[in-house]
Design a protein around this motif. Structure first.
Motif, PDB file in Angstrom:
ATOM      1  N   PHE A  78      71.394   0.205  -4.062  1.00 25.43           N
ATOM      2  CA  PHE A  78      71.399   1.554  -3.492  1.00 25.43           C
ATOM      3  C   PHE A  78      71.938   1.567  -2.069  1.00 25.43           C
ATOM      4  CE2 PHE A  78      67.693   1.962  -6.569  1.00 25.43           C
ATOM      5  CZ  PHE A  78      68.526   2.366  -7.599  1.00 25.43           C
ATOM      6  N   LYS A 105      74.499   5.959  -2.978  1.00 25.80           N
ATOM      7  CA  LYS A 105      73.689   7.168  -2.817  1.00 25.80           C
ATOM      8  C   LYS A 105      74.551   8.416  -2.769  1.00 25.80           C
ATOM      9  CE  LYS A 105      69.880   4.807  -0.472  1.00 25.80           C
ATOM     10  NZ  LYS A 105      69.142   4.605   0.797  1.00 25.80           N
ATOM     11  N   GLN A 162      73.346   9.516 -10.486  1.00 26.33           N
ATOM     12  CA  GLN A 162      72.584   9.526  -9.230  1.00 26.33           C
ATOM     13  C   GLN A 162      71.209   8.913  -9.460  1.00 26.33           C
ATOM     14  OE1 GLN A 162      73.608  10.402  -6.198  1.00 26.33           O
ATOM     15  NE2 GLN A 162      75.655  10.922  -6.954  1.00 26.33           N
TER      16      GLN A 162
END
Length: 350
Positions: free
Chosen positions: A296, A301, A348
């Motif tokens: 991440f 992101k 996402q």
């Protein structure tokens, strides 16, 4: 795959792209009874915290819901995974994308493509002990003894790391050791540092009783290394024959990753059910740290999990060339395709 002057894809991946579009139309069609597509998946290592997203997707039936009969098996390193995929023994596998790049160059005609980038930041690192004089300054490694296994991906980047950080010419003394004894030798004081993973090697050392405040991690990505890390790799023959299955597998894996990120403690239970030697606190640390360090990133992101920045990938190939002489230097589109990925909004991770 190559690009024509007009920017259109040509070569084997053009077929994959067309089939992926057909697969997309297929999944939008009314559901009909289908015989599950069998897929053998080879990880690059044993069942540990890093494998949790795969195991969660399996346990929660996400693969079955996509019409897949998935078998997930532990592996023995990225080189082995790539070789077995190339031989057709497995349809999908997890491996270091840089290993894939080099393997393809060493073995022309290798029909493999990365279809999802799992680690936006590579895990490659040098882990040292502060009590042995290792600091965040790369020149603190000069004169030190660093342990490296012959198949270690981080050690392969040492020439690149030296070039990026301009370490003094005499550098460190590299001692080749077995992977199984690398961490114990650092823990016992026989080595000043080791090449390894900024996540797994660090977690293993802490689990062996090395004080966390005595460990220093020189993550190579913090010093200018632009390489990516692990990727989901597909056998192109299988992908061309079953594009909908590859798309479905990735959709299911994304759900597994989303669940693992939301509830790491529950995800680790999937690991413990398959690995009796695994310790809950160790694998939870491995999963959480791996997600934070390697998965991440700010780019993920913003852009969603699984894709690449082509310009960065091209620079990464240039960096590989600092330590490896290509017979035929590849382009990013020769190695990686996004045609099987869901839309960015569906990738996402909260």
């Amino acid at each position: 795959m190559t690009l024509s002057p007009a920017g259109r894809a040509t070569g084997p991946l053009l077929v994959l792209a067309a089939l992926a579009l057909m697969a997309h139309a297929w999944v939008l069609a009314p559901a009909v009874a289908q015989t599950p597509v069998p897929i053998r998946v080879l990880l690059d290592w044993r069942f540990d915290g890093s494998a949790a997203p795969f195991l969660v997707a399996e346990d929660k039936g996400y693969f079955r819901a996509e019409g897949l009969d998935v078998t997930i098996e532990p592996g023995g390193g990225s080189r082995e995974t790539v070789a077995k995929l190339a031989a057709g023994a497995y349809q999908l596998g997890v491996g270091d994308v840089n290993t894939l790049i080099r393997y393809r160059d060493e073995n022309p005609g290798t029909d493999l493509t990365a279809v999802l980038m799992m680690q936006d930041a590579p895990p490659f690192a040098i882990i040292g002990r502060k009590s042995r004089g290792v600091t965040a300054d790369p020149n603190s490694l000069v004169g030190k003894v660093l342990g490296a296994s012959s198949a270690d991906g981080a050690a392969a980047q040492w020439p690149v790391f030296k070039a990026l950080t301009r370490i003094e010419p005499r550098g460190a003394r590299i001692e080749i050791v077995g992977q199984a004894v690398r961490e114990p030798m650092l823990a016992s004081g026989e080595l000043d540092g080791v090449f390894g993973s900024a996540v797994s090697t660090l977690v293993t050392l802490k689990s062996r009783g090395v004080p966390a405040d005595d460990l220093i991690v020189l993550a190579m990505s913090d010093y200018g290394l632009e390489l990516y890390g692990d990727a989901l790799i597909a056998n192109n023959g299988f992908a061309a024959q079953h594009p909908a299955a590859v798309q479905g597998f990735i959709r299911a894996l994304v759900r597994g990753m989303q669940d693992a990120a939301t509830d790491p403690e529950a995800a680790v239970q999937a690991v413990l059910r398959r690995n009796e030697q695994a310790r809950r606190e160790v694998e939870l640390d491995r999963l959480r740290l791996g997600l934070a360090r390697n998965v991440f990133t700010p780019w993920v992101k913003e852009q969603g999990w699984g894709g690449i920045d082509p310009a960065r990938f091209a620079r990464a190939i240039d960096q590989i060339a600092l330590a490896f002489t290509f017979k035929s230097k590849p382009k990013p589109q020769d190695i990686f395709t996004e045609v099987f990925l869901p839309p960015p909004a569906d990738r996402q991770i909260d």
